[in-house]
Design a protein around this motif. Structure first.
Motif, PDB file in Angstrom:
ATOM      1  N   VAL A 292      13.382  -0.866  55.667  1.00 13.96           N
ATOM      2  CA  VAL A 292      12.770   0.453  55.442  1.00 13.96           C
ATOM      3  C   VAL A 292      11.719   0.737  56.513  1.00 13.96           C
ATOM      4  N   ASN A 293      10.883  -0.254  56.804  1.00 14.91           N
ATOM      5  CA  ASN A 293       9.855  -0.067  57.830  1.00 14.91           C
ATOM      6  C   ASN A 293      10.474   0.206  59.201  1.00 14.91           C
ATOM      7  N   THR A 294      11.564  -0.483  59.502  1.00 13.28           N
ATOM      8  CA  THR A 294      12.239  -0.250  60.785  1.00 13.28           C
ATOM      9  C   THR A 294      12.818   1.162  60.850  1.00 13.28           C
ATOM     10  N   HIS A 295      13.401   1.622  59.726  1.00 17.94           N
ATOM     11  CA  HIS A 295      13.976   2.965  59.697  1.00 17.94           C
ATOM     12  C   HIS A 295      12.889   4.034  59.851  1.00 17.94           C
ATOM     13  N   ILE A 296      11.752   3.839  59.165  1.00 17.74           N
ATOM     14  CA  ILE A 296      10.648   4.805  59.253  1.00 17.74           C
ATOM     15  C   ILE A 296      10.113   4.858  60.681  1.00 17.74           C
ATOM     16  N   ALA A 297       9.956   3.688  61.297  1.00 16.82           N
ATOM     17  CA  ALA A 297       9.446   3.654  62.668  1.00 16.82           C
ATOM     18  C   ALA A 297      10.407   4.330  63.636  1.00 16.82           C
ATOM     19  N   THR A 298      11.713   4.163  63.410  1.00  9.05           N
ATOM     20  CA  THR A 298      12.705   4.802  64.282  1.00  9.05           C
ATOM     21  C   THR A 298      12.674   6.317  64.137  1.00  9.05           C
ATOM     22  N   GLU A 299      12.548   6.800  62.881  1.00  6.80           N
ATOM     23  CA  GLU A 299      12.499   8.242  62.647  1.00  6.80           C
ATOM     24  C   GLU A 299      11.249   8.863  63.259  1.00  6.80           C
ATOM     25  N   GLU A 300      10.104   8.180  63.095  1.00  7.58           N
ATOM     26  CA  GLU A 300       8.863   8.698  63.677  1.00  7.58           C
ATOM     27  C   GLU A 300       8.958   8.746  65.202  1.00  7.58           C
ATOM     28  N   ARG A 301       9.585   7.761  65.763  1.00 13.74           N
ATOM     29  CA  ARG A 301       9.754   7.751  67.219  1.00 13.74           C
ATOM     30  C   ARG A 301      10.665   8.897  67.674  1.00 13.74           C
ATOM     31  N   ARG A 302      11.731   9.156  66.919  1.00 14.65           N
ATOM     32  CA  ARG A 302      12.654  10.228  67.278  1.00 14.65           C
ATOM     33  C   ARG A 302      11.975  11.589  67.177  1.00 14.65           C
ATOM     34  N   ILE A 303      11.192  11.803  66.106  1.00 10.95           N
ATOM     35  CA  ILE A 303      10.486  13.076  65.923  1.00 10.95           C
ATOM     36  C   ILE A 303       9.454  13.283  67.025  1.00 10.95           C
ATOM     37  N   HIS A 304       8.758  12.202  67.383  1.00 10.07           N
ATOM     38  CA  HIS A 304       7.746  12.292  68.434  1.00 10.07           C
ATOM     39  C   HIS A 304       8.382  12.673  69.773  1.00 10.07           C
ATOM     40  N   LEU A 305       9.514  12.057  70.091  1.00 10.01           N
ATOM     41  CA  LEU A 305      10.184  12.393  71.348  1.00 10.01           C
ATOM     42  C   LEU A 305      10.710  13.823  71.338  1.00 10.01           C
ATOM     43  N   LYS A 306      11.181  14.294  70.164  1.00  5.11           N
ATOM     44  CA  LYS A 306      11.684  15.646  70.057  1.00  5.11           C
ATOM     45  C   LYS A 306      10.556  16.655  70.266  1.00  5.11           C
ATOM     46  N   ARG A 307       9.406  16.404  69.640  1.00  7.90           N
ATOM     47  CA  ARG A 307       8.260  17.307  69.820  1.00  7.90           C
ATOM     48  C   ARG A 307       7.782  17.304  71.274  1.00  7.90           C
ATOM     49  N   LYS A 308       7.790  16.157  71.889  1.00 12.55           N
ATOM     50  CA  LYS A 308       7.356  16.050  73.272  1.00 12.55           C
ATOM     51  C   LYS A 308       8.280  16.836  74.198  1.00 12.55           C
ATOM     52  N   ALA A 309       9.605  16.728  73.943  1.00 15.78           N
ATOM     53  CA  ALA A 309      10.562  17.479  74.758  1.00 15.78           C
ATOM     54  C   ALA A 309      10.422  18.978  74.540  1.00 15.78           C
ATOM     55  N   GLY A 310      10.172  19.417  73.278  1.00 10.85           N
ATOM     56  CA  GLY A 310       9.971  20.843  72.982  1.00 10.85           C
ATOM     57  C   GLY A 310       8.731  21.388  73.644  1.00 10.85           C
ATOM     58  N   ALA A 311       7.657  20.617  73.649  1.00  9.53           N
ATOM     59  CA  ALA A 311       6.418  21.073  74.296  1.00  9.53           C
ATOM     60  C   ALA A 311       6.611  21.231  75.792  1.00  9.53           C
ATOM     61  N   ALA A 312       7.342  20.298  76.399  1.00 10.56           N
ATOM     62  CA  ALA A 312       7.595  20.397  77.845  1.00 10.56           C
ATOM     63  C   ALA A 312       8.462  21.609  78.166  1.00 10.56           C
ATOM     64  N   GLU A 313       9.437  21.913  77.301  1.00  8.36           N
ATOM     65  CA  GLU A 313      10.305  23.074  77.517  1.00  8.36           C
ATOM     66  C   GLU A 313       9.519  24.375  77.351  1.00  8.36           C
ATOM     67  N   GLY A 314       8.595  24.439  76.382  1.00  2.61           N
ATOM     68  CA  GLY A 314       7.775  25.635  76.169  1.00  2.61           C
ATOM     69  C   GLY A 314       6.845  25.902  77.338  1.00  2.61           C
ATOM     70  N   LYS A 315       6.319  24.869  77.947  1.00  6.89           N
ATOM     71  CA  LYS A 315       5.456  25.055  79.112  1.00  6.89           C
ATOM     72  C   LYS A 315       6.241  25.650  80.270  1.00  6.89           C
ATOM     73  N   GLY A 316       7.476  25.271  80.444  1.00  5.45           N
ATOM     74  CA  GLY A 316       8.306  25.814  81.520  1.00  5.45           C
ATOM     75  C   GLY A 316       8.609  27.285  81.315  1.00  5.45           C
ATOM     76  N   LYS A 317       8.830  27.695  80.076  1.00  7.95           N
ATOM     77  CA  LYS A 317       9.118  29.103  79.783  1.00  7.95           C
ATOM     78  C   LYS A 317       7.915  29.984  80.044  1.00  7.95           C
ATOM     79  N   THR A 318       6.723  29.547  79.660  1.00  6.56           N
ATOM     80  CA  THR A 318       5.523  30.361  79.872  1.00  6.56           C
ATOM     81  C   THR A 318       5.251  30.557  81.347  1.00  6.56           C
ATOM     82  N   LYS A 319       5.516  29.571  82.145  1.00  7.57           N
ATOM     83  CA  LYS A 319       5.314  29.725  83.582  1.00  7.57           C
ATOM     84  C   LYS A 319       6.248  30.772  84.162  1.00  7.57           C
ATOM     85  N   LYS A 320       7.506  30.789  83.689  1.00  9.40           N
ATOM     86  CA  LYS A 320       8.472  31.786  84.179  1.00  9.40           C
ATOM     87  C   LYS A 320       8.062  33.208  83.791  1.00  9.40           C
ATOM     88  N   ARG A 321       7.558  33.380  82.570  1.00 14.01           N
ATOM     89  CA  ARG A 321       7.133  34.713  82.118  1.00 14.01           C
ATOM     90  C   ARG A 321       5.983  35.232  82.960  1.00 14.01           C
TER      91      ARG A 321
END
Length: 362
Positions: A292-321
């Motif tokens: 269970v602890n391994t599964h929770i740690a994997t999910e938290e890592r996946r969510i963190h990477l997803k948020r990080k990728a979304g933030a980087a994509e949002g910064k690129g869009k604002t620069k274009k605008r």
């Protein structure tokens, strides 16, 4: 007593024979007969007995039988060693052992030669040969022979009761204390160089840099390390050493515990039975909490990477605008005095179509 009768001498001879027989009965003969001759390795002082054991004697009187067997084999080995060529060394008869024939296993690997120190490498390149100095040296002041170092050595600082003050120096400084500090720094420097030679021989196994001998210019990391070394340099390995205020806790590595190679047969049998019972179970042994602890740690890592990728994509869009809006002639921010200003304003944004814009007053 020379004129004593014959029976007197016969009695004395009988007594001597009885004493000799009693004395010889205590010790066994040096001649031992074996059906199969022993195999000898005199280089290792080893004798191998290939004769079969007497099972009846081994079952009935085990200890006595083994002691007798060991005594006979040892006697044969000693007899064989007395046949070797001998020589006298300092008045003692010494046997010349031949080369061993049996290869004995080693507990540890053969030690590797120590790598040369920095000075040894330098001396070899320059051709400097080491000459051993005598330990005793003649002292001209006391007209005595004194050791070069150690107790009652020559030029001992404790014997100096007067120190000459150098020119253009502070006459109020304690030069005795200064010399003592210089000696301590010299000892620390030698120790530091010795440890550096050891770390150079270990080929990078010592990762933490050692503190320099000059303790006045220590960094935070070196000071923390020096405090840790000083705390553990006690008989209790720092167990009863008090901690400083706001001192970080030292990182302690947990030592692995291994089972002894030679132990009780009951514990070894129990361990083997436990392994066999785990293998024979139909259901797999699963540590639920760990999974269970391994599964929770994997999910938290996946969510963190997803948020990080979304933030980087949002910064690129604002620069274009921002770049596109500046090209469309959007109205810039202008100060009241008509000067350049505003975050989105520029030099070309003040005039559009030949007209100047300013903020009107209501």
């Amino acid at each position: 007593w020379l004129a004593s009768p014959t029976w007197f001498w016969e009695t004395i001879a009988m007594d001597v024979d009885a004493l000799l027989a009693a004395q010889q009965s205590k010790y066994k003969s040096t001649v031992v007969q074996k059906e199969v001759e022993l195999q000898y390795d005199l280089g290792n002082m080893l004798a191998s007995d290939l004769n079969t054991l007497d099972t009846d004697s081994l079952r009935k009187r085990r200890e006595e039988y083994l002691k007798e067997l060991m005594r006979d084999d040892t006697q044969l080995l000693i007899n064989k060693m007395w046949e070797l060529p001998t020589e006298k060394v300092d008045g003692i008869v010494v046997a010349q052992l031949p080369d061993p024939t049996t290869v004995l296993p080693r507990e540890k690997h053969i030690p590797k030669p120590k790598p040369p120190t920095k000075w040894e490498v330098f001396a070899k390149t320059k051709g400097i040969k080491h000459s051993k100095r005598s330990r005793m040296i003649f002292d001209e002041k006391s007209q005595e022979w004194k050791p070069r170092w150690g107790y009652k050595r020559i030029r001992d600082p404790k014997d100096e009761w007067l120190v000459e003050v150098p020119d253009k120096a502070d006459p109020y400084q304690d030069y005795f204390e200064k010399k003592a500090e210089e000696r301590k720094e010299k000892v620390a420097k030698n120790e530091y160089q010795r440890l550096r030679n050891i770390s150079r021989g270990q080929k990078g196994r010592i990762k933490v840099p050692l503190p320099p001998p000059n303790t006045k210019n220590l960094g935070k990391h070196q000071l923390t390390q020096a405090i840790g070394l000083a705390k553990t340099a006690t008989a209790s390995v720092g167990k009863f050493t008090p901690s400083l205020p706001k001192e970080p806790l030292p990182k302690r590595v947990k030592k692995r515990k291994f089972d002894p190679v030679v132990g009780s047969a009951a514990s070894e049998r129990q361990r083997n039975l436990d392994i066999l019972s785990k293998l024979s179970k139909k259901k797999a042994v699963l540590n639920v909490s760990k999974a269970v602890n391994t599964h929770i740690a994997t999910e938290e890592r996946r969510i963190h990477l997803k948020r990080k990728a979304g933030a980087a994509e949002g910064k690129g869009k604002t620069k274009k605008r921002k770049t596109s809006s500046a090209g469309q002639g959007k109205k810039p921010m202008v100060s009241r005095s008509g000067a350049k200003g505003g975050k989105h304003g520029g030099g070309k944004g003040r005039e559009t179509g030949g007209k100047k814009f300013s903020r009107a007053k209501n």
